[in-house]
Motif scaffolding. Sequence first.
Motif, short mmCIF file in Angstrom:
data_model
loop_
_atom_site.label_atom_id
_atom_site.label_comp_id
_atom_site.label_asym_id
_atom_site.label_seq_id
_atom_site.Cartn_x
_atom_site.Cartn_y
_atom_site.Cartn_z
N ARG A 9 -0.02 59.94 10.49
CA ARG A 9 -1.00 59.25 11.22
C ARG A 9 -1.26 60.13 12.49
N ASN A 57 1.05 53.41 25.18
CA ASN A 57 0.98 51.97 24.53
C ASN A 57 0.51 51.91 22.88
N LYS A 58 -0.28 53.01 22.66
CA LYS A 58 -0.77 53.23 21.38
C LYS A 58 0.47 53.68 20.52
N TYR A 60 3.76 53.26 21.10
CA TYR A 60 4.81 52.34 21.04
C TYR A 60 4.52 51.11 20.41
N GLY A 61 3.16 50.67 20.39
CA GLY A 61 2.77 49.80 19.59
C GLY A 61 2.90 50.14 18.04
N ASN A 62 2.53 51.31 17.62
CA ASN A 62 2.83 51.84 16.44
C ASN A 62 4.10 51.72 15.94
N GLY A 64 6.53 49.92 17.12
CA GLY A 64 7.05 48.62 17.05
C GLY A 64 6.41 47.71 15.75
N HIS A 65 5.14 48.18 15.28
CA HIS A 65 4.81 47.71 13.94
C HIS A 65 5.58 48.28 12.84
N LEU A 66 6.24 49.35 12.90
CA LEU A 66 6.52 49.99 12.06
C LEU A 66 8.35 49.85 11.62
N ARG A 67 8.77 49.17 12.93
CA ARG A 67 10.13 48.67 12.73
C ARG A 67 10.71 47.81 11.59
N PRO A 68 9.81 46.47 11.66
CA PRO A 68 10.39 45.70 10.58
C PRO A 68 10.27 46.42 8.93
N THR A 69 9.16 47.20 8.80
CA THR A 69 8.96 47.85 7.69
C THR A 69 10.08 48.79 7.14
#
Length: 490
Positions: A9, A57-58, A60-62, A64-69
């Motif tokens: 990405r 922010n972009k 750490y936002g990404n 954060g979204h990847l952590r559960p995956t």
Amino acid sequence: MSTRTYQVRTFGCQMNVHDSERLAGLLEDAGYVPADDGGVPDVVVLNTCAVRENADNKLYGNLGHLRPTKLANPGMQIAVGGCLAQKDRGDIVKKAPWVDVVFGTHNIGSLPVLLDRARHNERAQVEILESLDVFPSTLPARRDSAHSGWVSISVGCNNTCTFCIVPSLRGKEKDRRPGEVLAEVQALVAEGVLEVTLLGQNVNSYGVEFGDRLAFGKLLRACGDIDGLERVRFTSPHPKDFTDDVIAAMAETPNVCHSLHMPLQSGSDRVLKAMRRSYRSARYLSIIDKVRAAMPDAAITTDIIVGFPGETEEDFRQTLDVVRASRFSSAFTFQYSKRPGTPAASLPDQLPKQVVQERFDRLIAVQEAVSWAQNKELVGATVEVLVSTGEGRKDADTARMSGRGRDGRLVHFTPGSADVRPGDVVHATVTYAAPHHLVADGPLVSHRRTRAGDNFAAGVRPKTSGVGLGLPSFGPPAPSPEPVGGCAIR
């Protein structure tokens, strides 16, 4: 053991896009394959930018979204590279301990090894080098496009603009040798690529490292001798290094496009001095005049920052004057925001957000009027379009396809019954003009099928091997002689 998959990405500039092609090439050479759309990759690489607003922010936002995956898929790895990784270093793992690898701008070639090491040691690997490990061109690249390719001619920057953090993250300028650049261009053309963009943080200072201030113009002319190369572009030049021989090379080399992206940043000499931009508005406008005298059809684009610390209403008015005088075909406009680590971040007289926004809106209105007036002049003209993908967001609804003219303008056209593929070349007549694009809704004047179009239809993307360092020279490298007798190791 099943083959591991990857996804890269990319955030930020063209240099990052090209670095991501290198990362993809490295991973594929190491045995990884691209992940299917919608699938969960075994490795996700975030190639970051530290220049754009809200870059942190972009990222750490990404993450954060990847952590559960990642928690749901044991063995998945996350790697962070690029400018923000170079800047934040080990802080990334502290803030996001589920990250496996952090690597910087100077050691992208280390990624496969770092992934292996992180998997074996079961702990994060952080490797940030202070200077270039190997020039990126020595690394393989999986190209994104079947018809257009980036070719890096230099990395790093020797300028000290007060708003920019790039020199501290990318380092001092390092130039590739001309023969090496041309060898990569030829390798791309051999794969069916029609268009290359020569890439550098300060592309027209090329040659400073090996002492030839005319090297960039020579390189453009040398690209003109490569059979099958139809379009040559470059980005981004600096006004202080723009020489008359480059304008002559652009005008006299048939495959060099008459398009120029040259950052202005401000039209106020006082602000340019505060930005540490080593030119003034008169010098900038004189370059524009020379380009248009040599190439009346040239389309010129730019970058402009609004609201630099201390910018007055008079300073801003001077920027609007230069915009009107320059007649840019388009402009990338930015509202100034503080970048930690840059000298401008500590300057006094930081402007209120509402002032910056109001000026920004006025600049957009002036530039759109200028762009629209120029585009209207092209109604009725026939333009050559290199067909691409992803340029026209409404193409599916309008039954159009899109691509770029030789001058870089975006053109939406109606293919009719022709079997046009991305990578093909069409000629179409402009029927309508908008500020940001042209429309050609009549019958096609011509359609040329290309090898790039064949490759797109077959799902083939070019892959280039690394090109090693050579000696300063121009022209393609001479072929190796065949052995006369005995045995040879190849």
